[in-house]
Design an enzyme around this catalytic site. Structure first.
Site: not given
Length: 263
Positions: A139, A152, A156
Site C-alpha cells: 500500500s 496497517y 505494508k
C-alpha cells in the site's frame, strides 16, 4: 491478450475487491486460477470464472492453509507459475496510542506474515517450472505516514521490504518478486468510506487529495497486478509500484498534534 495461457495462478483475497478482479482477469487471459479467501467469496469468484477456477477457504496468515493452497494448485493444475499474495485486513483507524498489542499482532500476522508464507511456499514451486512471478499487495501507506493507521502502515512497509529482500534471495531461481502499492480503492475494506460518501452526496470528494481527484476501482489495480505477473514485466524485480493516482508523490495530510484530538 493471452499472457497467461496455460499458466497456474493463485490469488489470495480473491473473494472481493482487487483479488476478485485480478482472479477474473487472470482467467480471461488464459490462466487456471486458485481463488483463495477466508470467506465464501472464494466460491463466488470461482463460480463467476467457471471451469478454469478452483476455490479454497484459507487464512493467509496460517502456514498450514498456505501450504494447502499451494498443494491444490499443484494437484489441480500441475504446478504453479504465479502467486498474487493479495489478502489483507485494515485493522481500523486507531491511532498509535489506541493500538493495542492484540490488534497490531493480528494485522501483522495477516498482512506481513501472510506474504512471507506465500513467498516461502510458492517460490520453490514456481522455480520448479523455470520461473515466474510473485506479486505482493502492499500500500502507499507503507511508504510514509498519512495514508493509514499505525498497524496497517507498519505491516505494508514490511511488505515492501519483503519484496525487495526476496528478489535478492531468489537470485538465480527465475522468480521475480514485486509489490503493488494501491492508493484508495473501492473494495470491501474501504466500502464504508465510499458508501457514506455516496449517501451524503459527496462521492466527488473521495480521493480528492491525489492529482487524479478520485478513488480507484479494483479492475484498475488488477491490471497493474497482471502486468507485474506477466512477461511484460520480465525485467521488473524487487520493485514497489504505486498505483495511487499520484497520491504518493506528496502524501498531503493534516497533522495530528501530540495530546490533541482532531476536530
Amino acid at each position: 491478450m493471452n499472457r497467461f495461457q496455460g499458466k497456474s495462478v493463485i490469488v489470495t483475497g480473491a473473494g472481493s475487491g482487487i483479488g476478485r478482479a485480478a482472479a477474473i482477469a487472470f482467467a480471461e487471459e488464459g490462466a487456471r486460477v486458485i481463488c483463495a479467501d477466508l470467506t465464501d467469496g472464494a466460491e463466488a469468484t470461482a463460480a463467476a470464472i467457471g471451469s478454469a477456477a478452483r476455490a479454497i477457504r484459507m487464512d493467509a496468515g496460517s502456514e498450514e492453509d498456505v501450504i494447502r493452497t499451494v498443494e491444490l494448485a499443484i494437484s489441480a493444475h500441475g504446478g504453479l507459475d504465479v502467486m498474487f499474495a493479495n489478502a489483507g485486513i485494515s485493522g481500523g483507524m486507531a491511532n498509535l496510542f489506541d493500538t493495542d498489542v492484540a490488534l497490531i499482532t493480528e494485522v501483522l500476522r495477516v498482512n506481513l506474515i501472510g506474504p512471507f508464507l506465500a513467498i516461502k511456499h510458492a517460490a520453490p514451486r514456481i522455480a520448479e517450472r523455470g520461473g515466474g512471478a510473485i506479486v505482493l499487495t502492499a500500500s502507499v501507506a507503507g511508504l510514509r505516514s498519512g495514508a493509514g493507521s499505525p498497524a496497517y502502515s507498519a505491516s505494508k512497509a514490511g511488505v515492501i521490504n519483503l519484496a525487495q529482500l526476496s528478489a535478492q534471495q531468489l537470485t538465480g531461481s527465475g522468480v521475480r518478486v514485486n509489490a503493488l502499492l494501491p492508493g484508495l480503492t473501492e473494495t470491501g475494506m474501504t466500502a464504508p468510506v465510499f458508501d457514506h460518501a455516496r449517501a451524503v452526496g459527496k462521492i466527488d470528494r473521495v480521493g480528492r487529495l491525489n492529482p487524479l481527484g478520485r478513488g480507484a476501482q479494483p479492475e484498475e489495480l488488477a491490471r497493474v497486478a497482471l502486468f507485474l505477473a506477466s512477461d511484460d514485466a520480465s525485467y521488473v524485480n524487487g520493485q514497489a509500484l504505486a498505483a495511487d493516482g499520484g497520491l504518493s508523490s506528496s502524501h498531503p495530510v493534516t497533522r495530528q498534534e501530540f495530546g490533541r484530538t482532531a476536530a
